[in-house]
Design a protein around this motif. Structure first.
Motif, mmCIF file in Angstrom:
data_model
loop_
_atom_site.group_PDB
_atom_site.id
_atom_site.type_symbol
_atom_site.label_atom_id
_atom_site.label_comp_id
_atom_site.label_asym_id
_atom_site.label_seq_id
_atom_site.Cartn_x
_atom_site.Cartn_y
_atom_site.Cartn_z
ATOM 1 N N GLN A 8 -12.589 -0.024 8.444
ATOM 2 C CA GLN A 8 -13.457 0.175 9.333
ATOM 3 C C GLN A 8 -12.763 0.796 10.539
ATOM 4 N N ALA A 9 -13.541 1.615 11.133
ATOM 5 C CA ALA A 9 -13.221 2.326 12.457
ATOM 6 C C ALA A 9 -13.434 1.282 13.480
ATOM 7 N N VAL A 10 -12.425 1.119 14.409
ATOM 8 C CA VAL A 10 -12.661 -0.071 15.551
ATOM 9 C C VAL A 10 -12.469 0.742 16.918
ATOM 10 N N PHE A 52 -8.380 2.184 12.897
ATOM 11 C CA PHE A 52 -8.997 1.598 11.647
ATOM 12 C C PHE A 52 -8.215 0.304 11.250
ATOM 13 N N HIS A 53 -9.214 -0.778 11.056
ATOM 14 C CA HIS A 53 -8.692 -1.888 10.518
ATOM 15 C C HIS A 53 -8.859 -1.785 9.169
ATOM 16 N N GLN A 54 -7.594 -2.142 8.283
ATOM 17 C CA GLN A 54 -7.590 -2.072 7.014
ATOM 18 C C GLN A 54 -7.316 -3.290 6.235
ATOM 19 N N ILE A 55 -7.806 -3.393 5.093
ATOM 20 C CA ILE A 55 -7.393 -4.430 4.061
ATOM 21 C C ILE A 55 -7.085 -3.949 2.775
ATOM 22 N N TYR A 56 -6.202 -4.427 1.765
ATOM 23 C CA TYR A 56 -5.763 -3.961 0.578
ATOM 24 C C TYR A 56 -6.076 -5.044 -0.419
ATOM 25 N N LEU A 57 -6.486 -4.507 -1.588
ATOM 26 C CA LEU A 57 -6.606 -5.543 -2.754
ATOM 27 C C LEU A 57 -6.644 -4.643 -4.116
ATOM 28 N N PRO A 94 0.822 -1.254 -0.073
ATOM 29 C CA PRO A 94 -0.093 0.067 0.058
ATOM 30 C C PRO A 94 0.883 1.444 0.012
ATOM 31 N N SER A 95 2.208 1.095 0.165
ATOM 32 C CA SER A 95 2.887 2.384 0.271
ATOM 33 C C SER A 95 3.210 2.790 -1.115
ATOM 34 N N ILE A 96 3.170 2.150 -2.168
ATOM 35 C CA ILE A 96 3.405 2.519 -3.640
ATOM 36 C C ILE A 96 2.243 3.368 -4.110
ATOM 37 N N ALA A 97 2.722 4.685 -4.546
ATOM 38 C CA ALA A 97 1.562 5.479 -5.141
ATOM 39 C C ALA A 97 0.168 5.523 -4.240
ATOM 40 N N GLY A 98 -0.594 6.264 -4.458
ATOM 41 C CA GLY A 98 -1.764 6.633 -3.833
ATOM 42 C C GLY A 98 -2.787 5.567 -4.239
ATOM 43 N N HIS A 99 -3.688 5.584 -3.408
ATOM 44 C CA HIS A 99 -5.094 4.670 -3.816
ATOM 45 C C HIS A 99 -6.220 5.220 -2.998
ATOM 46 N N PRO A 100 -7.340 4.961 -3.637
ATOM 47 C CA PRO A 100 -8.426 5.379 -3.039
ATOM 48 C C PRO A 100 -8.752 4.299 -1.709
ATOM 49 N N ALA A 101 -9.433 4.958 -0.588
ATOM 50 C CA ALA A 101 -9.752 4.335 0.230
ATOM 51 C C ALA A 101 -11.435 4.404 0.834
ATOM 52 N N PHE A 102 -11.904 3.311 1.179
ATOM 53 C CA PHE A 102 -13.342 3.324 1.442
ATOM 54 C C PHE A 102 -13.663 2.826 2.718
ATOM 55 N N THR A 103 -14.477 3.520 3.504
ATOM 56 C CA THR A 103 -14.913 3.090 4.826
ATOM 57 C C THR A 103 -16.159 2.453 4.847
ATOM 58 N N VAL A 104 -16.187 1.211 5.508
ATOM 59 C CA VAL A 104 -17.493 0.352 5.681
ATOM 60 C C VAL A 104 -17.794 0.180 7.022
ATOM 61 N N LYS A 105 -18.953 -0.045 7.401
ATOM 62 C CA LYS A 105 -19.511 -0.655 8.720
ATOM 63 C C LYS A 105 -19.099 -1.949 9.022
ATOM 64 N N ASP A 106 -18.854 -2.960 8.178
ATOM 65 C CA ASP A 106 -18.966 -4.183 8.544
ATOM 66 C C ASP A 106 -17.883 -4.653 7.719
ATOM 67 N N LEU A 107 -16.374 -4.493 8.012
ATOM 68 C CA LEU A 107 -15.428 -4.960 7.343
ATOM 69 C C LEU A 107 -15.315 -6.661 7.183
ATOM 70 N N THR A 108 -15.929 -7.495 8.228
ATOM 71 C CA THR A 108 -15.709 -8.910 8.584
ATOM 72 C C THR A 108 -16.779 -9.180 7.244
#
Length: 66
Positions: free
Chosen positions: A64-66, A47-52, A9-23
């Motif tokens: 998701q905020a935790v 914030f719990h984060q995943i990347y794809l 995730p440290s290469i270039a910028g990327h959009p981030a989306f916040t969801v209510k239920d990351l699980t």
């Protein structure tokens, strides 16, 4: 690689989306065998984060905020 992520995730910028239920998002990704990196609470405290990658190989962050 030092964090055992399949994505960097440290290469270039990327959009981030916040969801209510990351699980639920993670479950859907796993059900569809979509590769993602679960960073848990890593770079952003609280914030719990995943990347794809999207279908065009653009990095996406879902959190998701935790």
């Amino acid at each position: 690689y030092r964090n055992n992520f399949a994505h960097n995730p440290s290469i270039a910028g990327h959009p981030a989306f916040t969801v209510k239920d990351l699980t639920a998002v993670i479950k859907k990704l796993e059900d569809r065998n979509i590769l993602f990196s679960d960073a848990k609470v890593y770079a952003m405290p609280g914030f719990h984060q995943i990347y794809l990658y999207d279908i065009n190989a653009n990095m996406l962050e879902i959190n998701q905020a935790v």
